[in-house]
Design an enzyme around this catalytic site. Structure first.
Site, PDB file in Angstrom:
ATOM      1  CG  ASN A  18      -9.601 -40.475  -0.333  1.00  0.00           C
ATOM      2  OD1 ASN A  18     -10.663 -41.046  -0.583  1.00  0.00           O
ATOM      3  ND2 ASN A  18      -9.499 -39.171  -0.231  1.00  0.00           N
TER       4      ASN A  18
ATOM      5  CD  GLU B 199       2.422 -46.420 -13.646  1.00  0.00           C
ATOM      6  OE1 GLU B 199       3.193 -46.380 -12.675  1.00  0.00           O
ATOM      7  OE2 GLU B 199       2.773 -46.279 -14.820  1.00  0.00           O
TER       8      GLU B 199
HETATM    9 MO1  MOS Z   1       3.383 -43.592 -15.364  1.00  0.00          MO
HETATM   10  S1  MOS Z   1       3.600 -44.347 -17.259  1.00  0.00           S
HETATM   11  O1  MOS Z   1       4.904 -44.091 -14.741  1.00  0.00           O
HETATM   12  O2  MOS Z   1       3.239 -41.915 -15.552  1.00  0.00           O
END
Ligand code: MOS
Length: 743
Positions: free
Chosen positions: A636, A710
């Site tokens: 998305n 991340e």
């Molecule tokens: Mo992330 S630090 O693996 O929630």
């Protein structure tokens, strides 16, 4: 026919969120619930020698003050599962056990719990509790604690052996760099306050409404602590308002809520204050990365050396992947890494968005920028010259997919990198100094075993179920898109239920793995449903799909039909109705393909920052920011862009303002509030542009996914630090880059 995957659809839970119908942990409304408030240690190390709770117990509405003197004895029993429970304290041979002894390990540790009818009464009572301590000398300053630095005790957590001959390479190389990069302790600071509501049904059945990233993790940990069977602990977490890693573990306050509820025989809600969050859950450790680089005059790296260390607590070894990216982001024959942790009298640190990679890449990518400057080579050129686009130079495995070159090429073009004049302080906009900075980003593609269930109903709608949480990243919507795609349903026909241990087991929502893990399970469960429906139609002489094989059939618009002949097909509703079926159920345990281990799987990206620095005040503003990311197949683009923006904002805070500060005399955090601990806010936001390049990884998941939550935060701080150097000529190696450091 357009698939739901790849469409920029709005969040399916958006309406519930903006109308207040989405219930977060602290919204849990359990009838008859009373409230708990924590009393936390003001000493940083030592023992509790006495607690006077008499005044608190007499205060209005108070039901109990639970201390080590009257707390129920907890089991903390059972075998194995050290990952869940944390390692054993070397001093005591035990885990930290809530209110089971008089030891104080850090300032902010729970020493008592006040329980009262209202939240205000509980907070008032907590203030009346008098605690006496026998303090012992403590250390909360990394420099003072350095003599205790050691390698992790677990072999698997230690740095890998060196490659080549690093010392000889350093001595021989004409261009060298040796620098120390420092990232202070930081706190995750999710906006939703961390909260647990505990509700016992008899002595051994417990329901917890919790702000967690991992429902089954809470279930197993709490069962272990109270000596219960895991099935008798029911964890509910339909919405978690941010977390970024700080609720991947089950911290002691969760136990405190359950213990308090047991003591008073009523459901208990415990919501941490903002200040308590700074010590109740962990934080990003203070990190020091020393990097040595050496290169020949053409810019080819001859040596990469990385000595990493960071803080941990006195009673647990927190580790993260502090040197991994160093070993593969650039090809180099001589590579050496070391990794140590430093015990201090603080709460155990924890994961914070891209833990390890974020601080690792900050150091490495600042060092590469410094090297580029010394060599007189463009920083983008230097990176292109030294990255191995074919395989992981650390272990020789081919990349599962790698579109990093395209990230640089498209990013440099879109950003206008060629307009950068290399000399520091050479660009201005009026009186403001202008700097352009670049940095690479990488984060592993994590996938874990996961299960999921799908029910396809006779009305042509479907329900997806998983115990996974959605911590705000858009899991509800992404899973709906995956199901809509696999079943050929309109998005509006798919409902998603998440965040409950009564639903199929899911891994932790950490390491950016949920879309890859649970998404793969949902996809497989949908294909299972399709096969079952087709099996009904196949043997049915009245169906246009009579005799059709699995591979011949497509699903679009709520129908199955022969590929290339959409008149030969029929709707799910028709098939189910004719066979008298109210629904068809699919369930899968998606396991990992062992073949995927033959590839090195990562997301990649490049971050470009333009900063404006006021030469009179030293204030840095990020003026423009471009995130270019190989995040695999994008489910998305609208949600993915939000993730990239969120990661950038979080790391603007890391670069320019965030630092948890300790008063070394008292071992106390001095800025445990959002006024003094400055996260980036709207006023700090740059013009933001986001590009995704094609980097589908078909080895790790059938859908071609990589995690993006991340990697979004990686590379941001070094791009900004490098831009600040370009703007000002001043190289700052310790974050955050505050005006007083720049002036
Ligand atoms: Mo992330 S630090 O693996 O929630």
């Amino acid at each position: 026919m357009s698939s739901a995957i790849g469409q920029p659809v709005a969040r399916i839970d958006g309406h519930a969120k903006v109308t207040g119908q989405a219930k977060y942990g602290m919204d849990a409304a359990v009838p008859g619930a009373v409230h708990a408030h924590l009393v936390t240690s003001t000493a940083a190390r030592g023992r509790v020698t006495g607690i006077d709770a008499a005044e608190a117990e007499r205060a209005p509405g108070v039901l109990a003050v639970v201390t080590a003197a009257n707390a129920p004895k907890l089991a903390y029993g059972g075998e194995g599962g050290e990952e869940l429970r944390g390692p054993i304290d070397p001093d005591t041979g035990r885990h930290l056990r809530l209110l089971q002894d008089d030891l104080v390990r850090f300032q902010g540790q729970i020493v008592a719990v006040a329980v009262a009818e209202t939240r205000e009464q509980a907070e008032h009572a907590a203030r009346l509790v008098r605690v006496r301590y026998a303090p012992e000398p403590h250390v909360t300053d990394l420099s003072e604690a350095m003599s205790g630095a050691h390698e992790p005790s677990a072999e698997a957590k230690r740095a890998k052996p060196a490659r080549g001959d690093p010392e000889a390479a350093y001595d021989a190389a004409p261009i060298k760099l040796d620098a120390l990069y420092v990232v202070p302790a930081e706190h995750n600071n999710p906006i939703a306050l961390v909260s647990t509501t505990a509700d016992w049904d008899g002595p051994d059945r417990l329901t917890l409404h919790d702000t967690t990233q991992w429902t089954h993790g809470v279930q197993e940990h709490v069962a272990w602590v109270f000596g219960l069977a895991p099935e008798s602990v029911h964890v509910i977490a339909p919405f978690t308002g941010g977390a970024f890693g700080c609720t991947l573990r089950t911290w002691p306050h969760v136990i405190a809520a359950a213990m308090a509820a047991k003591v008073v025989g009523r459901p208990v809600k415990l919501t941490l204050t903002r200040a308590q969050i700074f010590t109740a859950v962990g934080h990003r450790p203070e990190t020091r990365n020393r990097i040595r680089l050496a290169a020949d005059r053409s810019g080819k790296l001859a040596l990469i050396e990385h000595d990493a260390l960071h803080s941990t607590s006195r009673y647990e070894e927190f580790t993260e992947s502090e040197t991994n990216a160093t070993r593969f982001l650039y090809a180099c024959p001589n590579v050496s890494t070391s990794y140590r942790i430093v015990p201090m009298d603080v709460q155990t640190p924890t994961w914070m968005r891209a833990p390890g990679e974020n601080t690792n890449v900050f150091a490495l990518e600042c060092a590469m920028d410094e090297l580029a400057h010394r060599l007189g080579i463009d920083p983008v050129e230097l990176r292109l010259l030294n990255h191995d686009f074919e395989r992981d130079p650390d272990d020789g495995r081919p990349w599962a997919s790698n579109a990093l070159r395209e990230c640089y090429v498209r990013g440099a073009e879109a950003f206008g990198w060629s307009l950068r004049t290399p000399e520091p302080r050479s660009m201005r906009a009026g009186r403001m100094l202008v700097g352009y900075g670049v940095a690479a980003a990488t984060y592993p593609t994590n996938r874990m075993p996961a299960s999921a269930a799908i029910t396809l109903f006779a009305d042509g709608s479907a329900e997806v179920r998983s115990a996974s949480t959605d911590i705000g990243v858009g899991t509800y919507t992404a899973l709906a898109q995956i199901a809509a795609d696999a079943l050929g349903l309109a998005m509006g026909k798919v409902r998603v239920r998440l965040g409950d241990t009564s639903l199929p087991r899911a891994p932790m929502q950490g390491g950016s793995n949920i879309t890859a893990s649970v998404g793969s399970a949902v996809h497989a469960a949908c294909l299972d449903v399709r096969r079952q429906v087709l099996a009904l139609a196949r043997g049915d002489g009245n169906s246009p799909l009579t005799g059709a094989a699995d591979g011949q059939v497509q699903a679009v618009g709520g129908r199955l039909f022969l590929a290339g002949n959409d008149s030969r097909g029929e709707s799910y509703a028709d098939i189910l109705e004719r066979h008298g079926r109210a629904s068809v159920e699919g369930q899968t345990d998606a396991q990992l393909d062992p073949e995927s281990k033959r590839y090195s799987a990562h997301a990649f990206g490049v971050r470009f920052a333009e900063v404006r620095v006021d030469p009179a005040t030293g204030v840095v503003h990020v003026h423009r920011f471009l995130s270019v990311t190989d995040g695999g197949r994008i489910i998305n683009p609208r949600q993915a862009r939000s993730q990239m923006m969120g990661g950038m904002m979080m790391s603007i805070g890391m670069a320019l303002s965030e630092a948890t500060t300790f008063d070394r005399r008292y071992g106390r955090i001095t800025n445990a509030n959002l006024a003094d601990y400055a996260v980036a806010v709207h006023a700090d936001a740059p013009e933001f542009e986001c590009i995704f390049v094609e980097g589908e990884d078909r080895h790790t998941t059938p859908l071609g996914l990589k995690g993006i939550g991340e990697v979004a935060a990686v590379g941001v701080a070094p791009a900004i630090a490098n831009a600040v150097f370009h703007a000002t000529g001043k190289r700052l190696r310790d974050l955050p880059i505050t005006p007083e450091k720049l002036l």
